[in-house]
Write a protein that holds these residues in place. Structure first.
Motif, PDB file in Angstrom:
ATOM      1  N   UNK A 242     -39.262  15.312   7.475  1.00  0.00           N
ATOM      2  CA  UNK A 242     -38.475  16.497   7.169  1.00  0.00           C
ATOM      3  C   UNK A 242     -36.987  16.255   7.428  1.00  0.00           C
ATOM      4  N   UNK A 243     -36.176  16.891   6.604  1.00  0.00           N
ATOM      5  CA  UNK A 243     -34.728  16.755   6.751  1.00  0.00           C
ATOM      6  C   UNK A 243     -34.049  18.078   6.428  1.00  0.00           C
ATOM      7  N   UNK A 244     -33.029  18.408   7.212  1.00  0.00           N
ATOM      8  CA  UNK A 244     -32.185  19.574   6.958  1.00  0.00           C
ATOM      9  C   UNK A 244     -30.752  19.068   6.855  1.00  0.00           C
ATOM     10  N   UNK A 245     -30.171  19.231   5.683  1.00  0.00           N
ATOM     11  CA  UNK A 245     -28.862  18.619   5.456  1.00  0.00           C
ATOM     12  C   UNK A 245     -28.134  19.356   4.335  1.00  0.00           C
ATOM     13  N   UNK A 246     -26.807  19.350   4.398  1.00  0.00           N
ATOM     14  CA  UNK A 246     -25.959  19.911   3.343  1.00  0.00           C
ATOM     15  C   UNK A 246     -25.109  18.783   2.770  1.00  0.00           C
ATOM     16  N   UNK A 247     -25.125  18.655   1.451  1.00  0.00           N
ATOM     17  CA  UNK A 247     -24.401  17.579   0.791  1.00  0.00           C
ATOM     18  C   UNK A 247     -23.370  18.168  -0.171  1.00  0.00           C
ATOM     19  N   UNK A 248     -22.139  17.718  -0.038  1.00  0.00           N
ATOM     20  CA  UNK A 248     -21.106  18.085  -0.997  1.00  0.00           C
ATOM     21  C   UNK A 248     -21.473  17.491  -2.351  1.00  0.00           C
ATOM     22  N   UNK A 249     -21.451  18.304  -3.394  1.00  0.00           N
ATOM     23  CA  UNK A 249     -21.862  17.844  -4.716  1.00  0.00           C
ATOM     24  C   UNK A 249     -20.989  16.701  -5.226  1.00  0.00           C
ATOM     25  N   UNK A 250     -19.803  16.526  -4.641  1.00  0.00           N
ATOM     26  CA  UNK A 250     -18.926  15.431  -5.042  1.00  0.00           C
ATOM     27  C   UNK A 250     -18.863  14.350  -3.971  1.00  0.00           C
ATOM     28  N   UNK A 251     -19.883  14.278  -3.120  1.00  0.00           N
ATOM     29  CA  UNK A 251     -19.919  13.264  -2.071  1.00  0.00           C
ATOM     30  C   UNK A 251     -20.121  11.881  -2.677  1.00  0.00           C
ATOM     31  N   UNK A 252     -19.491  10.877  -2.064  1.00  0.00           N
ATOM     32  CA  UNK A 252     -19.657   9.503  -2.500  1.00  0.00           C
ATOM     33  C   UNK A 252     -21.086   9.047  -2.206  1.00  0.00           C
ATOM     34  N   UNK A 253     -21.715   8.351  -3.149  1.00  0.00           N
ATOM     35  CA  UNK A 253     -23.103   7.932  -2.997  1.00  0.00           C
ATOM     36  C   UNK A 253     -23.303   7.079  -1.751  1.00  0.00           C
ATOM     37  N   UNK A 254     -22.396   6.157  -1.508  1.00  0.00           N
ATOM     38  CA  UNK A 254     -22.568   5.275  -0.353  1.00  0.00           C
ATOM     39  C   UNK A 254     -22.493   6.040   0.968  1.00  0.00           C
ATOM     40  N   UNK A 255     -21.753   7.131   0.991  1.00  0.00           N
ATOM     41  CA  UNK A 255     -21.710   7.968   2.182  1.00  0.00           C
ATOM     42  C   UNK A 255     -23.095   8.535   2.471  1.00  0.00           C
ATOM     43  N   UNK A 256     -23.755   9.048   1.444  1.00  0.00           N
ATOM     44  CA  UNK A 256     -25.086   9.626   1.604  1.00  0.00           C
ATOM     45  C   UNK A 256     -26.081   8.552   2.030  1.00  0.00           C
ATOM     46  N   UNK A 257     -26.053   7.415   1.357  1.00  0.00           N
ATOM     47  CA  UNK A 257     -27.000   6.347   1.639  1.00  0.00           C
ATOM     48  C   UNK A 257     -26.830   5.818   3.062  1.00  0.00           C
ATOM     49  N   UNK A 258     -25.591   5.624   3.483  1.00  0.00           N
ATOM     50  CA  UNK A 258     -25.353   5.078   4.813  1.00  0.00           C
ATOM     51  C   UNK A 258     -25.767   6.078   5.892  1.00  0.00           C
ATOM     52  N   UNK A 259     -25.557   7.356   5.636  1.00  0.00           N
ATOM     53  CA  UNK A 259     -25.956   8.364   6.618  1.00  0.00           C
ATOM     54  C   UNK A 259     -27.484   8.422   6.752  1.00  0.00           C
ATOM     55  N   UNK A 260     -28.198   8.382   5.638  1.00  0.00           N
ATOM     56  CA  UNK A 260     -29.657   8.372   5.692  1.00  0.00           C
ATOM     57  C   UNK A 260     -30.150   7.141   6.440  1.00  0.00           C
ATOM     58  N   UNK A 261     -29.478   6.026   6.223  1.00  0.00           N
ATOM     59  CA  UNK A 261     -29.838   4.801   6.917  1.00  0.00           C
ATOM     60  C   UNK A 261     -29.703   4.962   8.429  1.00  0.00           C
ATOM     61  N   UNK A 262     -28.613   5.576   8.875  1.00  0.00           N
ATOM     62  CA  UNK A 262     -28.389   5.799  10.308  1.00  0.00           C
ATOM     63  C   UNK A 262     -29.396   6.795  10.875  1.00  0.00           C
ATOM     64  N   UNK A 263     -29.662   7.856  10.123  1.00  0.00           N
ATOM     65  CA  UNK A 263     -30.558   8.910  10.596  1.00  0.00           C
ATOM     66  C   UNK A 263     -31.960   8.389  10.874  1.00  0.00           C
ATOM     67  N   UNK A 264     -32.473   7.511   9.987  1.00  0.00           N
ATOM     68  CA  UNK A 264     -33.856   7.050  10.090  1.00  0.00           C
ATOM     69  C   UNK A 264     -33.965   5.602  10.551  1.00  0.00           C
ATOM     70  N   UNK A 266     -32.922   2.798   9.275  1.00  0.00           N
ATOM     71  CA  UNK A 266     -33.399   1.949   8.191  1.00  0.00           C
ATOM     72  C   UNK A 266     -32.274   1.073   7.662  1.00  0.00           C
ATOM     73  N   UNK A 267     -32.639  -0.076   7.153  1.00  0.00           N
ATOM     74  CA  UNK A 267     -31.698  -0.904   6.407  1.00  0.00           C
ATOM     75  C   UNK A 267     -31.789  -0.520   4.930  1.00  0.00           C
ATOM     76  N   UNK A 268     -30.751  -0.801   4.171  1.00  0.00           N
ATOM     77  CA  UNK A 268     -30.796  -0.486   2.751  1.00  0.00           C
ATOM     78  C   UNK A 268     -30.118  -1.580   1.937  1.00  0.00           C
ATOM     79  N   UNK A 269     -30.529  -1.678   0.689  1.00  0.00           N
ATOM     80  CA  UNK A 269     -29.938  -2.624  -0.254  1.00  0.00           C
ATOM     81  C   UNK A 269     -29.710  -1.905  -1.572  1.00  0.00           C
TER      82      UNK A 269
END
Length: 280
Positions: A242-264, A266-269
């Motif tokens: 489960x996740x509760x999060x608010x994302x700016x519709x104009x957020x940079x993709x790498x910002x979202x990916x890196x945050x998810x990586x930190x939260x869980x 996980x490494x990402x490619x």
């Protein structure tokens, strides 16, 4: 930025929270964040645990784009010229001479003068998202049809429809709207939309965020695929977390990916050729 200024900015951002969380939860999360941020020694990141109060903090951080400041990949940046037209089917990323950034939509065009750094006037046909570098001495002006959008430093979209109706959506900062032949001025706040067509101007609200409230992580991966065009592969054990999060519709993709990586934890490619993001 000193600590006092930092506190003031985050106190403002803290007001943008989901109503489902109590003041006690908000305060607990704030104190936890403050202690970690200003501790003398950086603590090692631990695997993410979903707590209601912590999720409030994530709403604020990613919703405002402050948690990370990632730049677009070098392959997506082109040097701005006097006239730039996007004839492709993908968004074109542009860096203007004053370091402002533009995401130019397909079938759209921008044009500006040789002395743009000191005379920041730009004309648009079609649609573009602007992230303007702040410069109080040189206001940034966007001309579209009969409208003028004037800013000092902010991010917004300008869109001209086929029937010549102009829409301006403000994501951050403040802009002033003017219409040719009219004395009235309209000052927009974040989350407000200015529309002008058939000699009629109006200001309404729009949603600049997308909210996930205690949803499966797979819902976020689907959002990324639908809005950024990248397929997301998650470990099976994480898909239903489960996740509760608010994302700016104009957020940079790498910002979202890196945050998810930190939260869980996980490494990402990111595979640009396959347009695929793999977490493991």
């Amino acid at each position: 930025m000193n600590q006092e200024k930092f506190d003031e900015e985050f106190e403002k951002l803290w007001n943008e929270k989901p109503t489902a969380h109590s003041d006690n939860e908000k305060e607990a999360s704030w104190e936890q964040f403050h202690a970690k941020t200003f501790s003398e020694k950086k603590r090692k990141f631990k695997p993410w645990r979903i707590y209601a109060a912590a999720s409030v903090l994530l709403f604020v951080l990613i919703g405002t784009g402050i948690y990370f400041n990632q730049e677009p990949t070098a392959e997506n940046i082109v040097l701005a010229e006097n006239v730039i037209e996007n004839t492709t089917s993908a968004i074109k990323f542009i860096v203007l001479p004053d370091s402002s950034k533009v995401e130019l939509s397909p079938k759209s065009k921008i044009s500006f003068g040789q002395n743009f750094a000191s005379n920041r006037k730009i004309e648009i046909v079609g649609q573009a998202y602007f992230k303007v570098k702040k410069d109080k001495q040189h206001p940034f002006q966007v001309f579209c049809n009969e409208t003028t959008t004037t800013v000092l430093g902010t991010s917004f979209t300008v869109k001209e429809s086929e029937n010549r109706e102009v829409t301006v959506e403000l994501f951050e900062g403040s802009v002033q709207m003017n219409v040719k032949g009219k004395d009235q001025k309209w000052i927009l706040k974040p989350g407000e939309k200015f529309t002008y067509g058939n000699q009629i101007a109006s200001v309404t609200e729009f949603s600049r965020f997308v909210d996930f409230d205690n949803e499966n992580l797979s819902a976020v991966s689907l959002y990324i695929e639908e809005n950024y065009g990248y397929k997301v592969i998650l470990p099976k054990e994480n898909m239903n977390q489960k996740i509760t999060i608010r994302i700016n519709k104009k957020e940079d993709l790498k910002t979202i990916v890196q945050l998810l990586s930190e939260m869980y934890n996980l490494n990402f490619e990111i595979n640009e050729d396959l347009k695929q993001i793999t977490f493991q």
